[in-house]
Scaffold this motif. Structure first.
Motif, PDB file in Angstrom:
ATOM      1  N   ALA A 103      -4.598 -89.892 -28.414  1.00  0.00           N
ATOM      2  CA  ALA A 103      -4.163 -88.595 -28.934  1.00  0.00           C
ATOM      3  C   ALA A 103      -4.215 -87.482 -27.886  1.00  0.00           C
ATOM      4  N   VAL A 104      -5.077 -87.614 -26.891  1.00  0.00           N
ATOM      5  CA  VAL A 104      -5.195 -86.549 -25.892  1.00  0.00           C
ATOM      6  C   VAL A 104      -4.661 -86.975 -24.525  1.00  0.00           C
ATOM      7  N   PHE A 105      -4.139 -88.190 -24.439  1.00  0.00           N
ATOM      8  CA  PHE A 105      -3.756 -88.703 -23.127  1.00  0.00           C
ATOM      9  C   PHE A 105      -2.644 -87.879 -22.490  1.00  0.00           C
ATOM     10  N   ASP A 106      -1.633 -87.493 -23.268  1.00  0.00           N
ATOM     11  CA  ASP A 106      -0.536 -86.708 -22.695  1.00  0.00           C
ATOM     12  C   ASP A 106      -1.015 -85.350 -22.196  1.00  0.00           C
ATOM     13  N   THR A 107      -1.979 -84.757 -22.910  1.00  0.00           N
ATOM     14  CA  THR A 107      -2.553 -83.489 -22.456  1.00  0.00           C
ATOM     15  C   THR A 107      -3.255 -83.675 -21.122  1.00  0.00           C
ATOM     16  N   PHE A 108      -4.040 -84.742 -21.013  1.00  0.00           N
ATOM     17  CA  PHE A 108      -4.729 -85.014 -19.752  1.00  0.00           C
ATOM     18  C   PHE A 108      -3.715 -85.306 -18.646  1.00  0.00           C
ATOM     19  N   ARG A 109      -2.661 -86.036 -18.989  1.00  0.00           N
ATOM     20  CA  ARG A 109      -1.634 -86.357 -17.984  1.00  0.00           C
ATOM     21  C   ARG A 109      -1.007 -85.088 -17.423  1.00  0.00           C
ATOM     22  N   GLU A 110      -0.748 -84.100 -18.274  1.00  0.00           N
ATOM     23  CA  GLU A 110      -0.181 -82.833 -17.818  1.00  0.00           C
ATOM     24  C   GLU A 110      -1.169 -82.083 -16.917  1.00  0.00           C
ATOM     25  N   LEU A 111      -2.436 -82.077 -17.306  1.00  0.00           N
ATOM     26  CA  LEU A 111      -3.458 -81.436 -16.468  1.00  0.00           C
ATOM     27  C   LEU A 111      -3.569 -82.147 -15.121  1.00  0.00           C
ATOM     28  N   ALA A 112      -3.496 -83.480 -15.154  1.00  0.00           N
ATOM     29  CA  ALA A 112      -3.576 -84.252 -13.912  1.00  0.00           C
ATOM     30  C   ALA A 112      -2.406 -83.936 -12.999  1.00  0.00           C
ATOM     31  N   LEU A 113      -1.224 -83.817 -13.585  1.00  0.00           N
ATOM     32  CA  LEU A 113      -0.040 -83.509 -12.780  1.00  0.00           C
ATOM     33  C   LEU A 113      -0.184 -82.147 -12.114  1.00  0.00           C
ATOM     34  N   THR A 114      -0.716 -81.181 -12.860  1.00  0.00           N
ATOM     35  CA  THR A 114      -0.968 -79.855 -12.291  1.00  0.00           C
ATOM     36  C   THR A 114      -1.953 -79.938 -11.129  1.00  0.00           C
ATOM     37  N   ALA A 115      -2.879 -80.897 -11.219  1.00  0.00           N
ATOM     38  CA  ALA A 115      -3.868 -81.091 -10.154  1.00  0.00           C
ATOM     39  C   ALA A 115      -3.350 -81.984  -9.031  1.00  0.00           C
ATOM     40  N   GLY A 116      -2.071 -82.386  -9.121  1.00  0.00           N
ATOM     41  CA  GLY A 116      -1.471 -83.187  -8.060  1.00  0.00           C
ATOM     42  C   GLY A 116      -1.686 -84.675  -8.198  1.00  0.00           C
ATOM     43  N   LEU A 117      -2.009 -85.138  -9.416  1.00  0.00           N
ATOM     44  CA  LEU A 117      -2.205 -86.564  -9.667  1.00  0.00           C
ATOM     45  C   LEU A 117      -1.098 -87.076 -10.579  1.00  0.00           C
ATOM     46  N   HIS A 118      -0.385 -88.095 -10.125  1.00  0.00           N
ATOM     47  CA  HIS A 118       0.759 -88.649 -10.848  1.00  0.00           C
ATOM     48  C   HIS A 118       0.375 -89.968 -11.506  1.00  0.00           C
ATOM     49  N   LEU A 119       0.875 -90.190 -12.719  1.00  0.00           N
ATOM     50  CA  LEU A 119       0.560 -91.413 -13.457  1.00  0.00           C
ATOM     51  C   LEU A 119       1.331 -92.589 -12.860  1.00  0.00           C
ATOM     52  N   ARG A 120       0.598 -93.568 -12.346  1.00  0.00           N
ATOM     53  CA  ARG A 120       1.203 -94.746 -11.733  1.00  0.00           C
ATOM     54  C   ARG A 120       1.391 -95.874 -12.749  1.00  0.00           C
ATOM     55  N   GLU A 121       0.363 -96.074 -13.579  1.00  0.00           N
ATOM     56  CA  GLU A 121       0.404 -97.168 -14.546  1.00  0.00           C
ATOM     57  C   GLU A 121      -0.423 -96.778 -15.754  1.00  0.00           C
ATOM     58  N   VAL A 122       0.022 -97.203 -16.939  1.00  0.00           N
ATOM     59  CA  VAL A 122      -0.718 -96.890 -18.159  1.00  0.00           C
ATOM     60  C   VAL A 122      -0.716 -98.099 -19.084  1.00  0.00           C
ATOM     61  N   LEU A 123      -1.860 -98.323 -19.702  1.00  0.00           N
ATOM     62  CA  LEU A 123      -2.012 -99.352 -20.728  1.00  0.00           C
ATOM     63  C   LEU A 123      -2.347 -98.657 -22.034  1.00  0.00           C
ATOM     64  N   TYR A 124      -1.485 -98.822 -23.046  1.00  0.00           N
ATOM     65  CA  TYR A 124      -1.752 -98.296 -24.379  1.00  0.00           C
ATOM     66  C   TYR A 124      -2.384 -99.405 -25.213  1.00  0.00           C
ATOM     67  N   ILE A 125      -3.483 -99.069 -25.898  1.00  0.00           N
ATOM     68  CA  ILE A 125      -4.296-100.075 -26.591  1.00  0.00           C
ATOM     69  C   ILE A 125      -4.272 -99.828 -28.097  1.00  0.00           C
ATOM     70  N   ARG A 126      -4.052-100.917 -28.843  1.00  0.00           N
ATOM     71  CA  ARG A 126      -4.163-100.909 -30.308  1.00  0.00           C
ATOM     72  C   ARG A 126      -5.393-101.713 -30.716  1.00  0.00           C
ATOM     73  N   GLN A 127      -6.042-101.302 -31.808  1.00  0.00           N
ATOM     74  CA  GLN A 127      -7.154-102.105 -32.313  1.00  0.00           C
ATOM     75  C   GLN A 127      -6.650-103.443 -32.829  1.00  0.00           C
ATOM     76  N   SER A 128      -5.468-103.435 -33.454  1.00  0.00           N
ATOM     77  CA  SER A 128      -4.835-104.672 -33.910  1.00  0.00           C
ATOM     78  C   SER A 128      -3.325-104.454 -33.946  1.00  0.00           C
TER      79      SER A 128
END
Length: 240
Positions: free
Chosen positions: A167-192
């Motif tokens: 739920a907060v990953f996209d918010t963190f991704r935007e903050l990271a981008l502002t800090a000069g960090l780009h998302l290289r790879e992401v794993l989305y996890i489901r409980q089932s």
């Protein structure tokens, strides 16, 4: 009552003095990150674990690398526990624990890779248990604080792995981008397979790149581990 230890194939994590115990999503982060480093043929001499807790992530990365790993933990009980877990492992000579506030670390660490399972919730109901709230909520450490600490310690070519609620990953991704960090790879996890996403593991780097996206469910419709989960955790889980 939670178990006081968690037995893996090559190491044991004692956790009676830690507010946050070994959990499935942290195990997924450790295994996914180790696999990422192996698949990318990335050999890093120095890894930093920010907010080490029991030391789980450091131990998982030590199992599949030759890197020297420095773990940082603020809570005295968790720091003592992680130190003991490191000393009892096969990689004691490559694992170091320092008890300190990551916001006060001297800049310029030059680490080639950073891994962190940070406090999850910047705004949510607290449990009333101070130690657990510090571990689970960003009571003392905001995401901006974490990104500042990462920026100070990461080498120019370095990368970082972070586990967060979906739920907060996209918010963190935007903050990271502002800090000069780009998302290289992401794993989305489901409980089932019957649930929506609940966690995300992101690998970030300083250079812009296309983002590789994968997903995984822990359990199938029959409530047994999925083949993807078993393949990922097989090197670690005792009965896989």
């Amino acid at each position: 009552m939670a178990n006081t230890f968690f037995q893996f194939k090559q190491f044991t994590v004692h956790q009676e003095h830690c507010a946050m115990k070994v959990c499935t999503d942290a195990c997924i982060q450790g295994a996914f990150t180790a696999q990422y480093l192996a698949n990318q043929l990335i050999t890093v001499p120095a890894i930093l674990d920010l907010g080490a807790g029991t030391g789980l992530l450091s131990l998982m990365l030590a199992q599949h690398s030759l890197a020297a790993i420095t773990a940082v933990e603020l809570d005295p009980g968790a720091a003592q526990q992680a130190t003991a877990n490191f000393a009892a492992s096969p990689w004691a000579d490559r694992l170091t624990l320092t008890q300190q506030d990551i916001r006060k670390m001297k800049p310029g660490g030059g680490y080639d890779f950073i891994i962190s399972n940070p406090p999850f919730y910047e705004s949510a109901l607290k449990s009333g248990h101070a130690q657990k709230d510090q571990a689970m909520h960003a009571t003392n450490l905001t995401y901006s604080d974490l990104l500042t600490a990462i920026d100070r310690q990461l080498s120019p070519e370095g990368e970082v792995s972070v586990l967060l609620p979906y739920a907060v990953f996209d918010t963190f991704r935007e903050l990271a981008l502002t800090a000069g960090l780009h998302l290289r790879e992401v794993l989305y996890i489901r409980q089932s397979v019957n649930h929506g996403y609940f966690r995300a593991v992101g690998i970030f780097g300083r250079a812009a790149a296309d983002t590789a996206v994968t997903e995984m469910a822990v359990y199938d419709a029959a409530k047994t581990y999925t083949p993807e989960f078993k393949a990922l955790l097989q090197p670690y889980y005792l009965y896989l």
